[in-house]
Design an enzyme around this catalytic site. Structure first.
Site, PDB file in Angstrom:
ATOM      1  N   CYS A 144      33.466 -62.913  10.532  1.00  0.00           N
ATOM      2  CA  CYS A 144      32.968 -61.945   9.556  1.00  0.00           C
ATOM      3  C   CYS A 144      32.985 -60.525  10.127  1.00  0.00           C
ATOM      4  O   CYS A 144      33.269 -59.567   9.399  1.00  0.00           O
ATOM      5  CB  CYS A 144      31.528 -62.255   9.153  1.00  0.00           C
ATOM      6  N   ASP A 145      32.653 -60.354  11.394  1.00  0.00           N
ATOM      7  CA  ASP A 145      32.316 -59.015  11.887  1.00  0.00           C
ATOM      8  C   ASP A 145      33.211 -58.478  13.005  1.00  0.00           C
ATOM      9  O   ASP A 145      33.017 -57.338  13.442  1.00  0.00           O
ATOM     10  CB  ASP A 145      30.856 -59.017  12.382  1.00  0.00           C
TER      11      ASP A 145
ATOM     12  N   CYS B 224      28.697 -64.274  13.704  1.00  0.00           N
ATOM     13  CA  CYS B 224      29.934 -64.695  13.034  1.00  0.00           C
ATOM     14  C   CYS B 224      31.070 -63.741  13.383  1.00  0.00           C
ATOM     15  O   CYS B 224      31.187 -62.652  12.799  1.00  0.00           O
ATOM     16  CB  CYS B 224      29.701 -64.721  11.524  1.00  0.00           C
TER      17      CYS B 224
END
Ligand code: NAP
Length: 309
Positions: free
Chosen positions: A135-136, A132
């Site tokens: 997200c990261d 993701c």
């Protein structure tokens, strides 16, 4: 007794909840994690017709859909569905130990990312490996990142990662991308993106965090080690190798094709009163728009099934 239980609050499930609620069906929407499914992890949406809002992400689109479903009266439960009994007029869905009854069920449980499939992968998830970018990506500011895969998701997220990383290298098992041409063009024009063709990842390693991987050229079988830059001490590896359907719960109940649920064009499965919508069903195009359309059709068909009962 609900009229309709919807399993999964991604684009398909939320659209089904909007249509079912609007038809005044008593509707329960069950989600095991955060709303949105895969689209919640998408940084930019540019192909949802009419959706040309500045900075539209999966999260922003999904939060509006969830608000709309609530406005039409859909009830919510957050929990994992443990089992289902779908035959007969009354269906039951067991979630967090509670048995919930309904006249119809719409399965919109979606799909999840396919693992990279290399040695030591599990040990480095969250320590360099991610599925993701939204997200990261921030963890890899000014660092090197690698993206595995050649589909829409891999190439789009590679482009997104260039906003954070010093360089982004796409590793693909063939010498041609699968991604849509318009996405490919953007990637080829981006100076920060490089490509390693005809290659797969054999193994990953590191000292607590990911700093080494071995890739294999599938044409020559030559192995190459890649090490993190001495100053960075870590690199990112984002896996975008396609999807696996979240259908384990239904494997003994419904006919599956490569794990995907078979439906007719009205989203009916072979069990009366049970419908499937979105990425979990056999279909040719897995997009927000097709998931949303599936959800709408399933809800309208659920209403029809109930009124015909
Ligand atoms: P995908 O289209 O199935 O692409 C998966 C990629 O991973 C392919 O390039 C495939 O290689 C590669 N791959 C699969 N298994 C592999 C393995 N074991 N080892 C190495 N490589 C492997 O998946 P996706 O990109 O996640 O997209 C899923 C669906 O969502 C698609 O329908 C896509 O169109 C849609 N989507 C659309 C958008 C958009 O329209 N903006 C964005 C994201 C996703 P090969 O090419 O060699 O098969």
């Amino acid at each position: 007794m609900y009229d309709v239980i919807i399993i999964g609050a991604g684009p398909a499930g939320l659209s089904a909840a909007i249509y079912a609620g609007r038809a005044r069906l008593k509707t329960l929407l069950i989600e095991k994690a955060a709303d949105g499914g895969q689209i919640a992890a998408t940084s930019e949406i540019e192909n949802y017709p009419g959706g040309m809002l500045e900075d539209e992400s999966g999260q922003t689109l999904i939060s509006r859909k969830a608000e709309q479903a609530a406005r039409f009266g859909a009830e919510r439960v957050y929990g994992t569905v443990e089992s289902v009994a779908l035959t007969g007029h009354v269906k039951t869905v067991t979630c967090a130990g509670d048995e919930i009854s309904s006249k119809t069920v719409i399965i919109a449980a979606g799909a999840h990312p396919r693992p990279i499939g290399c040695k030591n992968e599990a040990a480095f998830v969250g320590r360099g490996i991610s599925y993701c970018a939204t997200c990261d990506a921030n963890f890899f500011r000014n660092k090197e990142v690698f993206v595995v895969g050649g589909g829409d998701a891999a190439v789009e997220e590679a482009i997104y990662l260039t906003k954070f990383a010093r360089s982004v290298t796409v590793i693909h098992r063939r010498d041609k991308l699968r991604a849509a041409k318009s996405i490919q063009e953007k990637a080829f024009a981006n100076e920060k993106i490089k490509f390693i063709w005809d290659s797969v990842i054999e193994s990953v390693d590191g000292n607590g965090v990911l700093n080494t991987m071995t890739i294999r050229n599938v044409k020559t079988d030559v192995l190459t080690d890649i090490h993190a830059d001495e100053n960075d001490k870590v690199f990112g590896l984002f896996g975008y190798l396609g999807l696996l359907p979240n259908s384990a719960l239904f494997k003994d109940v419904l006919p599956l094709e490569n794990g995907y649920i078979r439906t007719d064009e009205d989203m009916r499965t072979n069990i009366p009163g049970v419908f499937a919508a979105g990425d979990i069903r056999v279909k040719s195009l897995r997009q927000v728009i097709t998931a949303a359309a599936d959800g709408a059709i399933a809800a309208v068909q659920a209403e029809k099934y109930i009124s015909d009962m």
